[in-house]
Design an enzyme around this catalytic site. Structure first.
Site, PDB file in Angstrom:
ATOM      1  CB  ALA A 176      -0.918   0.006   1.218  1.00  0.00           C
TER       2      ALA A 176
ATOM      3  CB  CYS B  38       3.260  -1.257  10.796  1.00  0.00           C
ATOM      4  SG  CYS B  38       2.634  -0.920   9.130  1.00  0.00           S
TER       5      CYS B  38
END
Length: 218
Positions: free
Chosen positions: A153, A169
């Site tokens: 992405a 993340c």
């Protein structure tokens, strides 16, 4: 093994769950001679949790839905203006290890950004691509029976506010950036997608590729 064929599907805006189910179906039903595919698309606003995703990294989701996915990694955000590329590849046939595949994807992103005059790098301890310490692209893959799905992405020209509702993340306080904030003048999303396709074809070693537009995946 390089030199194989590739199909790239330009899909536009697709609901995350629809794309995810289609990826699983494609991976489950593919045969040894099935041509690899890359799906290039955008998602409506959604948070996705990886398999090892910890709930404490999802801070204030608010009105944005949360989907528990089967990719690697922790929580991330997808939204319009972010280029998502799903890589349905026979990794075993390509002859790559998982680490090499990740490195080739990261190099594709780095070279794409360089084509816009943006210096980016990868970090060995934190998959993805970074500009001046801020993350501009995320990676999250799943390998099943030697075949990959999910993918990358890249933040192109989007609302970055929802990243503040999570620890991106799994990293508290991680700064996020996007291509539109790093270059002068407007960014053409279709051009970014085309350059991304070219870099992936080159770094993954495909001899030929076919691009399909206005096609359905389900």
């Amino acid at each position: 093994m390089s030199g194989s064929s590739l199909v790239v599907r330009e899909l536009g805006l697709v609901d995350y769950r629809i794309a995810w189910q289609a990826m699983q179906l494609f991976t489950n039903e593919r045969l040894p001679d099935t041509v690899d595919e890359i799906w290039s698309l955008q998602h409506p606003r959604v948070f996705t949790q990886g398999q090892a995703g910890k709930p404490e990294h999802l801070l204030l989701p608010g009105d944005i839905p949360v989907v528990q996915a089967d990719r690697g990694g922790q929580v991330t955000y997808h939204g319009p203006g972010q280029l998502v590329c799903y890589l349905m590849l026979d990794v075993r046939r390509l002859g790559f290890g998982v680490r090499e595949l990740v490195s080739r994807i990261e190099l594709s992103l780095i070279d794409l950004l360089a084509s816009y005059g943006v210096d980016a790098l990868a970090k060995p301890d934190a998959p993805g691509v970074y500009v001046n310490g801020a993350k501009i692209a995320s990676l999250g893959l799943r390998i099943r029976n030697g075949r990959s799905f999910h993918g990358l992405a890249l933040n192109v020209d989007m609302d970055l506010e929802p990243f503040g509702r999570i620890n991106p993340c799994g990293y508290a306080g991680m700064r996020m950036t996007q291509l539109a904030d790093l270059v002068a003048g407007p960014i053409a999303f279709a051009e970014v997608s085309a350059r991304m396709r070219e870099q992936l074809v080159k770094h993954l070693g495909y001899a030929q590729q076919q691009t399909l537009t206005d096609v359905a995946i389900c």
